[in-house]
Scaffold this active site. Structure first.
Site, PDB file in Angstrom:
ATOM      1  N   HIS A  53     -42.747  61.543   0.951  1.00 47.81           N
ATOM      2  CA  HIS A  53     -41.348  61.976   1.021  1.00 47.81           C
ATOM      3  C   HIS A  53     -41.180  63.282   0.251  1.00 47.81           C
ATOM      4  CE1 HIS A  53     -40.286  60.660  -3.130  1.00 47.81           C
ATOM      5  NE2 HIS A  53     -41.156  59.686  -2.910  1.00 47.81           N
ATOM      6  N   ASP A  55     -38.066  64.459  -1.040  1.00 48.45           N
ATOM      7  CA  ASP A  55     -36.983  64.512  -2.021  1.00 48.45           C
ATOM      8  C   ASP A  55     -37.449  63.976  -3.373  1.00 48.45           C
ATOM      9  OD1 ASP A  55     -37.179  61.940  -0.818  1.00 48.45           O
ATOM     10  OD2 ASP A  55     -35.191  61.403  -1.565  1.00 48.45           O
ATOM     11  N   GLU A 105     -36.164  59.280   0.678  1.00 48.35           N
ATOM     12  CA  GLU A 105     -36.800  58.049   0.216  1.00 48.35           C
ATOM     13  C   GLU A 105     -36.199  57.582  -1.101  1.00 48.35           C
ATOM     14  OE1 GLU A 105     -39.653  55.468  -1.955  1.00 48.35           O
ATOM     15  OE2 GLU A 105     -38.851  57.427  -2.526  1.00 48.35           O
ATOM     16  N   GLU A 106     -35.855  58.532  -1.961  1.00 44.36           N
ATOM     17  CA  GLU A 106     -35.353  58.178  -3.291  1.00 44.36           C
ATOM     18  C   GLU A 106     -33.984  57.492  -3.242  1.00 44.36           C
ATOM     19  OE1 GLU A 106     -37.179  58.162  -5.665  1.00 44.36           O
ATOM     20  OE2 GLU A 106     -38.591  59.834  -5.699  1.00 44.36           O
ATOM     21  N   GLU A 133     -47.333  56.640  -0.583  1.00 44.18           N
ATOM     22  CA  GLU A 133     -47.473  56.844  -2.019  1.00 44.18           C
ATOM     23  C   GLU A 133     -47.701  55.533  -2.751  1.00 44.18           C
ATOM     24  OE1 GLU A 133     -43.942  58.203  -3.927  1.00 44.18           O
ATOM     25  OE2 GLU A 133     -42.650  56.794  -2.848  1.00 44.18           O
ATOM     26  N   HIS A 312     -40.232  59.440 -12.217  1.00 38.28           N
ATOM     27  CA  HIS A 312     -38.800  59.485 -12.549  1.00 38.28           C
ATOM     28  C   HIS A 312     -38.547  59.663 -14.039  1.00 38.28           C
ATOM     29  CE1 HIS A 312     -37.763  57.067  -8.618  1.00 38.28           C
ATOM     30  NE2 HIS A 312     -38.520  58.131  -8.402  1.00 38.28           N
TER      31      HIS A 312
END
Length: 340
Positions: A53, A55, A105-106, A133, A312
């Site tokens: 992804h 983003d 995706e996030e 991932e 994150h």
């Protein structure tokens, strides 16, 4: 492509601010199209999907030692390593390999992978296997995820008597929520998950409504629909309303037995590279769940071992060596899968 050029490409990819909630997808798409053209790739392929992804989550720059988009910190290593591995394998594989870069995706993938797997373009791929991932591991074992915990976000809303705060009002909204909260805390303890105990909002003698929310990550060994019915029954028993803010109803897992030719090919690469590995259930939700529900077995793998888990987090980073090693890893893995 020279070593310096490929690292410059990685840096350029990192610098594109695809941060939620306003990701720059236009610049990201232009970059990926340019990469594909430069390498002579086609934009449409079949058989093997390499998914990542584009983003990223919001950042708080004041908490970072270096600028988060200064090309030193990010987790776009998977997607860029895919591209570099494909450059090296062009013309040397039997199957067609399709690199997929999806948005959102996030924030759940609802406008990204969820819609893609329902599209005519996806159906035309004839995909048989996918990589996605994974997660870093502070230890030496490569973490290989064949399933994941599905999201189940529940909000219970109670309505009860109200009145002046100086009075002892009976049958209040918050009182109705207390047994619901206790039940959920018991369930949480049984699942060996340690989180802060949620509390109902408001004073029990002042507010006519009170609500409490739970973020539950359901293990794929759980019967999801049966669990949903048990939550609905819990709400009914205590006369409160229930809302499923988000719920996933499929617990498909990828076959990692000798019956799967793709798994056997993947495992042989790890053995040849003398990489210890651990089969695991991913602790959260990724786009792999959409692929698995669509009938495409997927493994979540990020080749970062002996590396801290920083996804994150502030000051998230990958080193140049980790990026180069990831290219070699994916080159071997994709070659094995695409020639299986």
């Amino acid at each position: 492509m020279t070593e310096n050029n490929r690292e410059d490409g990685f840096i350029e990819y990192l610098q594109i601010k695809t941060v939620q909630p306003t990701p720059d997808y236009a610049s990201c798409t232009a970059y990926l199209q340019r990469q594909a053209l430069d390498a002579g790739f086609e934009f449409r392929a079949i058989d093997i999907i390499l998914n990542s992804h584009t983003d990223v989550v919001p950042v708080f720059e004041a908490s970072w030692t270096h600028p988060p988009f200064g090309a030193h910190r990010d987790m776009k290593i998977v997607g860029q390593a895919y591209l570099e591995a494909m450059r090296q394998l062009k013309g040397a594989v039997r199957r067609t390999v399709h690199a997929v870069f999806v948005p959102d995706e996030e924030i759940g993938g609802h406008d990204g992978m969820a819609k893609f797997v329902e599209s005519a373009e996806f159906r035309q791929l004839n995909a048989g296997f996918a990589l996605d991932e994974g997660m870093a591991n502070p230890n030496e074992a490569l973490r290989v995820f064949y399933g994941e915990r599905a999201p189940c976000w529940i909000r219970f809303v109670a309505r009860g008597n109200t009145g002046h705060g100086s009075q002892f009002i009976e049958d209040t909204a918050a009182e109705k929520l207390l047994p619901v909260i206790e039940h959920m805390m018991t369930f949480r303890s049984e699942q060996l998950q340690v989180f802060r105990r949620p509390r109902a909002d408001g004073s029990p003698s002042r507010w006519a409504t009170a609500s409490v929310g739970f973020d539950i990550r359901m293990t794929p060994t759980l019967d999801y629909l049966r669990f949903r019915r048990s939550m609905e029954q819990l709400a009914a028993e205590h006369s409160v309303e229930i809302e499923f803010v988000q719920f996933w109803d499929d617990n498909t897992m990828t076959d990692t037995s000798a019956e799967s030719g793709f798994w056997v090919a993947f495992e042989r690469v790890l053995e040849a590279r003398q990489v210890p590995f651990a089969r695991e259930i991913f602790p959260a939700a990724t786009d792999s769940r959409y692929l698995r529900r669509a009938g495409v077995p997927a493994l979540g793998v990020t080749p970062l071992v002996n590396a801290p888990i920083l996804l994150h987090d502030h000051n998230e980073y990958v080193t140049e060596k980790q990026f180069v090693d990831a290219i070699g890893f994916y080159t071997d893995v994709v070659s094995a899968l695409a020639n299986a």
